[in-house]
Design a protein around this motif. Structure first.
Motif, PDB file in Angstrom:
ATOM      1  N   LEU B 283      31.209  49.926  36.052  1.00 33.24           N
ATOM      2  CA  LEU B 283      30.232  49.543  37.078  1.00 33.24           C
ATOM      3  C   LEU B 283      30.923  49.054  38.354  1.00 33.24           C
ATOM      4  O   LEU B 283      30.460  49.331  39.468  1.00 33.24           O
ATOM      5  N   ILE B 284      32.044  48.361  38.177  1.00 29.54           N
ATOM      6  CA  ILE B 284      32.825  47.909  39.349  1.00 29.54           C
ATOM      7  C   ILE B 284      33.264  49.125  40.165  1.00 29.54           C
ATOM      8  O   ILE B 284      33.146  49.147  41.390  1.00 29.54           O
ATOM      9  N   LEU B 285      33.756  50.143  39.447  1.00 22.97           N
ATOM     10  CA  LEU B 285      34.199  51.367  40.111  1.00 22.97           C
ATOM     11  C   LEU B 285      33.028  52.052  40.814  1.00 22.97           C
ATOM     12  O   LEU B 285      33.162  52.533  41.950  1.00 22.97           O
ATOM     13  N   VAL B 286      31.864  52.057  40.153  1.00 29.45           N
ATOM     14  CA  VAL B 286      30.682  52.692  40.756  1.00 29.45           C
ATOM     15  C   VAL B 286      30.305  51.962  42.052  1.00 29.45           C
ATOM     16  O   VAL B 286      30.030  52.596  43.082  1.00 29.45           O
ATOM     17  N   PHE B 287      30.310  50.626  42.028  1.00 26.12           N
ATOM     18  CA  PHE B 287      29.977  49.863  43.239  1.00 26.12           C
ATOM     19  C   PHE B 287      30.972  50.158  44.363  1.00 26.12           C
ATOM     20  O   PHE B 287      30.592  50.313  45.526  1.00 26.12           O
ATOM     21  N   LEU B 288      32.260  50.225  44.000  1.00 30.91           N
ATOM     22  CA  LEU B 288      33.285  50.516  45.022  1.00 30.91           C
ATOM     23  C   LEU B 288      33.046  51.905  45.626  1.00 30.91           C
ATOM     24  O   LEU B 288      33.032  52.066  46.863  1.00 30.91           O
ATOM     25  N   LEU B 289      32.839  52.886  44.745  1.00 31.70           N
ATOM     26  CA  LEU B 289      32.635  54.259  45.235  1.00 31.70           C
ATOM     27  C   LEU B 289      31.343  54.365  46.041  1.00 31.70           C
ATOM     28  O   LEU B 289      31.287  55.073  47.049  1.00 31.70           O
ATOM     29  N   LEU B 290      30.324  53.632  45.583  1.00 38.65           N
ATOM     30  CA  LEU B 290      29.044  53.667  46.291  1.00 38.65           C
ATOM     31  C   LEU B 290      29.186  53.066  47.687  1.00 38.65           C
ATOM     32  O   LEU B 290      28.647  53.592  48.670  1.00 38.65           O
ATOM     33  N   LYS B 291      29.934  51.975  47.773  1.00 40.25           N
ATOM     34  CA  LYS B 291      30.165  51.359  49.079  1.00 40.25           C
ATOM     35  C   LYS B 291      30.865  52.355  50.006  1.00 40.25           C
ATOM     36  O   LYS B 291      30.441  52.559  51.143  1.00 40.25           O
ATOM     37  N   MET B 292      31.923  52.987  49.479  1.00 38.52           N
ATOM     38  CA  MET B 292      32.668  53.924  50.321  1.00 38.52           C
ATOM     39  C   MET B 292      31.813  55.141  50.674  1.00 38.52           C
ATOM     40  O   MET B 292      31.819  55.599  51.822  1.00 38.52           O
ATOM     41  N   THR B 322      36.344  48.766  54.211  1.00 42.81           N
ATOM     42  CA  THR B 322      37.030  47.621  53.607  1.00 42.81           C
ATOM     43  C   THR B 322      36.114  46.401  53.594  1.00 42.81           C
ATOM     44  O   THR B 322      35.124  46.358  54.320  1.00 42.81           O
ATOM     45  N   GLY B 323      36.455  45.441  52.781  1.00 42.17           N
ATOM     46  CA  GLY B 323      35.663  44.199  52.738  1.00 42.17           C
ATOM     47  C   GLY B 323      36.432  43.142  51.990  1.00 42.17           C
ATOM     48  O   GLY B 323      37.286  43.467  51.166  1.00 42.17           O
ATOM     49  N   ILE B 353      36.973  42.955  46.290  1.00 42.88           N
ATOM     50  CA  ILE B 353      38.438  42.868  46.407  1.00 42.88           C
ATOM     51  C   ILE B 353      39.048  44.280  46.382  1.00 42.88           C
ATOM     52  O   ILE B 353      39.945  44.596  47.168  1.00 42.88           O
ATOM     53  N   ALA B 354      38.541  45.114  45.497  1.00 37.11           N
ATOM     54  CA  ALA B 354      39.044  46.505  45.432  1.00 37.11           C
ATOM     55  C   ALA B 354      38.805  47.222  46.758  1.00 37.11           C
ATOM     56  O   ALA B 354      39.622  48.030  47.201  1.00 37.11           O
ATOM     57  N   SER B 355      37.700  46.871  47.424  1.00 37.22           N
ATOM     58  CA  SER B 355      37.406  47.542  48.697  1.00 37.22           C
ATOM     59  C   SER B 355      38.323  47.066  49.825  1.00 37.22           C
ATOM     60  O   SER B 355      38.401  47.706  50.870  1.00 37.22           O
ATOM     61  N   ALA B 356      39.009  45.942  49.614  1.00 34.67           N
ATOM     62  CA  ALA B 356      40.014  45.522  50.617  1.00 34.67           C
ATOM     63  C   ALA B 356      41.255  46.383  50.502  1.00 34.67           C
ATOM     64  O   ALA B 356      41.963  46.625  51.479  1.00 34.67           O
ATOM     65  N   VAL B 357      41.523  46.870  49.291  1.00 32.88           N
ATOM     66  CA  VAL B 357      42.798  47.541  49.018  1.00 32.88           C
ATOM     67  C   VAL B 357      42.678  49.074  49.086  1.00 32.88           C
ATOM     68  O   VAL B 357      43.432  49.729  49.817  1.00 32.88           O
ATOM     69  N   VAL B 358      41.721  49.623  48.334  1.00 30.51           N
ATOM     70  CA  VAL B 358      41.679  51.085  48.140  1.00 30.51           C
ATOM     71  C   VAL B 358      41.480  51.858  49.462  1.00 30.51           C
ATOM     72  O   VAL B 358      42.295  52.737  49.783  1.00 30.51           O
ATOM     73  N   PRO B 359      40.435  51.571  50.252  1.00 32.75           N
ATOM     74  CA  PRO B 359      40.261  52.357  51.488  1.00 32.75           C
ATOM     75  C   PRO B 359      41.426  52.192  52.464  1.00 32.75           C
ATOM     76  O   PRO B 359      41.792  53.139  53.161  1.00 32.75           O
TER      77      PRO B 359
END
Lengths: 139, 387
Positions: B283-292, B322-323, B353-359
Motif C-alpha cells: 500500500l505504501i508503494l501504491v500511495f507513492l506511485l499514485l502520488k507520482m 517530491t515531498g 519519505i519515499a517521495s523525497a527520495v525516489v523522484p
C-alpha cells in the motif's frame, strides 16, 4: 604527460598535502593547475534553511582555504584556477573531471574507522573508482 | 520515564546522534531525525509527554513559518501563469486522486481519505531547491518558475489542512478576521519594530515572531483549524523583511533547528510502526506511485502547454512529485487529532519519505536538463570581452 591537473581540496590536512604534491607535479609537467572545493549540500533536506545555512557555512570555510592555496601556488610561480561547486563530492568531482578534460586528479587520503569504511566507504576510494582519469592519492 | 531531565537527555541525545550521522553521510538532519526517531520509537519506545508535544508542535510551526519566508513574491508575479498553473495542478491532481483512491478503493472514511490526499499533495520545496542549487538551475528562469510553483503547492496544502477540518462557526470567522488584520499590519509594523529593538542576545525579534505565531496558532486551534496555516501566511507576509535582513532568519533558524524541529522530526519518526511498514509495504508503494502518477497527469501536460522542452517537462514534474515536511506535518495532524490511526499514519509518512527520495533520484539520473555553469558564464563573459 599531464596537461591539466585537478586538486580536490576540502580544507583538510590530507588535502593540504595533496596540494603541495599537485603543485610539484604541475611545475614539473608545466601543466595547468585547477582546484575544486565542493560545497557539500545535505541530501533530501526538509527545509530550504538547511540548504542555505550549509552553503553559507561551506563558503566561510572555503574562503581562507582558497586564499592559502592560491598564495602557495603563486609562491611556486604557478597560477591556480579555483572552482567552488555545490553538490556531493564524488559525482561533482567526477563530472568536473570529465567536463574539464582533466588528466590527473590529486586527492588527500582521509582515514576513517574500519566500520565507517565498511558501511559507507571513503570519498577517496569512490573517487579512485569513479573519476574518469588518473588519480593520485597522497597519504 | 518520570525523571524529566533523563527524559530530555534521551531526546537531546537522539537529536545529537542524528546530527552526527547527518554530517557523516551528508544527508538532511531532518530525514535522519525521522529515521533515528523511528528506530528509537520501535526499539526503546519514546514517551510523548506534554512538553515533548509542545516542543514538537512549536517546531512544526517554526518550520512552516520559515518555509513561508522563503517565498519570492516578485518571481511569482513575474511568472504568474506558469507558477500558479503548475503549483495549483501539482496540489489538486494528487489531492483529488489520492482522496478518491483512499475512499473508494481501500475504504478509508472521508476524513481519513482527506488526510491521505493532503499528505500526498505536497511538494518538497527544500528538496527541489537543493537539486536546483547543485545543478545551477536556481539561477535560470525554469528553476525560478519551478520554485515559485512549489510555494503555490505548499500554500494549497496548508490552506486545505487549515480549512477542511475547521469548524465553520464564529471562532473561524474571528480567526480569519484576526489573521487578515495581522497579515496586513505585519509587513508594516515588524520591520519598524525590528529596527527599534535591534539585535540583542535576548532576541526580542524572535520573541515577537513567536508571540504572533503562537497567538494565531492558538486561535486557529480553537477554530478547529491548524496552527501551521497562519504560520505559513505570516512567513509569506514577513518574507520581504527577512530577505532584507539575512542575519534575522539565520538566528531564528539556529533557535528552531537546535531546540524545536528535532523534537518534531523525532516525534514524527517515533510514531512510525515498523510492523505496519512491513505489513503494508504494498500500500505504501501504491500511495507513492499514485502520488507520482497524479502529479504527472496534472503537471506534465501543462509543461507542454507552457512550451517546456520534453526533458525539462519531465524534470519539472519529477521534482514537483517530491515531498517531505508538509506531508509529514499533514499526516501527524491527522494522527494527533485522531482522524487517522497509527497504521494509516505509518503508511502515509513512509510514502511521503519515499517521495523525497525516489523522484529526486530518477530526475537527477535520467532527466537532468543542461544547466549553465558558473564556469560557462565566465567563459562567455571572457569571450565577449575579447570580441
Amino acid at each position: 604527460m599531464f596537461r591539466r591537473i585537478l586538486i580536490a581540496n576540502d580544507g583538510s590536512e590530507g588535502a593540504q598535502r595533496a596540494l603541495s604534491a599537485a603543485i610539484r607535479i604541475a611545475k614539473r609537467f608545466e601543466a595547468e593547475l585547477h582546484m575544486i572545493s565542493v560545497e557539500e549540500l545535505p541530501r533530501f533536506p526538509a527545509s530550504i534553511d538547511e540548504v542555505v545555512e550549509e552553503k553559507t557555512a561551506e563558503n566561510h570555510i572555503f574562503g581562507p582555504v582558497i586564499a592559502r592555496a592560491s598564495a602557495q601556488a603563486q609562491a611556486e610561480g604557478l597560477k591556480l584556477v579555483t572552482h567552488v561547486v555545490p553538490g556531493h563530492a564524488v559525482p561533482t568531482i567526477s563530472d568536473f573531471v570529465a567536463g574539464e578534460r582533466i588528466d590527473l586528479l590529486v586527492v588527500g587520503f582521509m582515514g576513517h574507522s574500519a566500520l565507517y569504511n565498511r558501511l559507507i566507504g571513503s570519498t577517496t576510494d569512490r573517487l579512485v573508482e569513479h573519476a574518469p582519469c588518473a588519480v593520485l592519492v597522497i597519504k | 520515564m518520570d525523571n524529566v531531565w533523563l527524559a530530555s537527555a534521551l531526546w537531546i541525545g537522539l537529536a545529537l546522534l542524528a546530527s552526527i550521522i547527518s554530517i557523516r553521510i551528508a544527508m538532511s538532519v531532518a530525514l535522519v531525525e525521522i529515521m533515528v526517531g523511528a528506530v528509537a520509537g520501535n526499539i526503546i519506545g519514546l514517551e510523548l509527554t506534554q512538553w515533548v508535544n509542545f516542543l514538537a508542535g512549536f517546531g512544526a510551526i517554526m518550520l512552516t513559518f520559515l518555509a513561508g519566508t522563503e517565498i519570492d513574491i516578485a518571481v511569482v508575479r513575474k511568472h504568474v501563469a506558469a507558477s500558479v498553473g503548475i503549483g495549483v495542478l501539482s496540489f489538486l491532481a494528487p489531492y483529488l486522486g489520492v482522496l478518491v483512491y483512499a475512499h473508494y478503493a481501500i475504504g478509508w472514511s472521508w476524513p481519513e481519505a482527506q488526510i491521505a490526499g493532503i499528505s500526498m499533495s505536497t511538494t518538497s520545496v527544500a528538496v527541489v531547491y537543493a537539486v536546483m542549487v547543485e545543478t545551477g538551475l536556481n539561477k535560470t528562469e525554469l528553476g525560478k518558475i519551478i520554485l515559485a510553483a512549489c510555494f503555490i503547492t505548499d500554500l494549497g496544502t496548508v490552506l486545505a489542512l487549515g480549512i477542511v477540518f475547521a469548524h465553520f462557526d464564529l471562532w473561524l470567522a474571528l480567526f480569519g478576521a484576526v489573521t487578515a488584520v495581522a497579515l496586513w499590519l505585519l509587513p508594516r509594523f515588524a520591520p519598524w519594530f525590528f529596527t527599534k529593538v535591534g539585535h540583542r542576545v535576548h532576541e526580542p525579534e524572535t520573541k515577537f515572531i513567536s508571540l504572533v505565531l503562537l497567538s494565531l496558532g492558538g486561535l486557529a486551534t480553537v477554530a478547529g483549524s491548524e496552527a501551521v496555516l497562519p504560520a505559513y501566511l505570516v512567513g509569506m507576509a514577513l518574507a520581504p523583511a527577512f530577505l532584507s535582513e539575512p542575519e534575522l532568519p539565520h538566528r531564528v533558524r539556529i533557535i528552531a533547528f537546535t531546540m524545536l524541529t528535532p523534537f518534531y522530526f523525532l516525534k514524527a519518526g517515533s510514531l512510525v510502526d515498523f510492523g505496519a511498514v512491513a505489513a503494508s509495504a504494498g500500500l505504501i508503494l501504491v500511495f507513492l506511485l499514485l502520488k507520482m502518477a497524479t502529479k504527472f497527469a496534472g503537471i506534465l501536460p501543462l509543461t507542454r502547454v507552457l512550451s517546456f522542452e520534453a526533458r525539462e517537462g519531465m524534470y519539472t514534474t519529477l521534482l514537483m512529485s517530491t515531498g517531505l515536511t508538509f506531508g509529514s506535518i499533514s499526516a501527524l495532524f491527522g494522527l494527533t487529532n485522531h482522524i487517522i490511526d497509527q497504521r494509516q499514519y505509518t503508511i502515509l509518512v513512509t510514502a511521503v519519505i519515499a517521495s523525497a527520495v525516489v523522484p529526486t533520484l530518477i530526475a537527477q539520473r535520467w532527466f537532468m536538463p543542461r544547466a549553465v555553469t558558473v564556469e560557462e558564464h565566465r567563459d562567455a563573459d571572457a569571450e565577449k570581452s575579447h570580441v
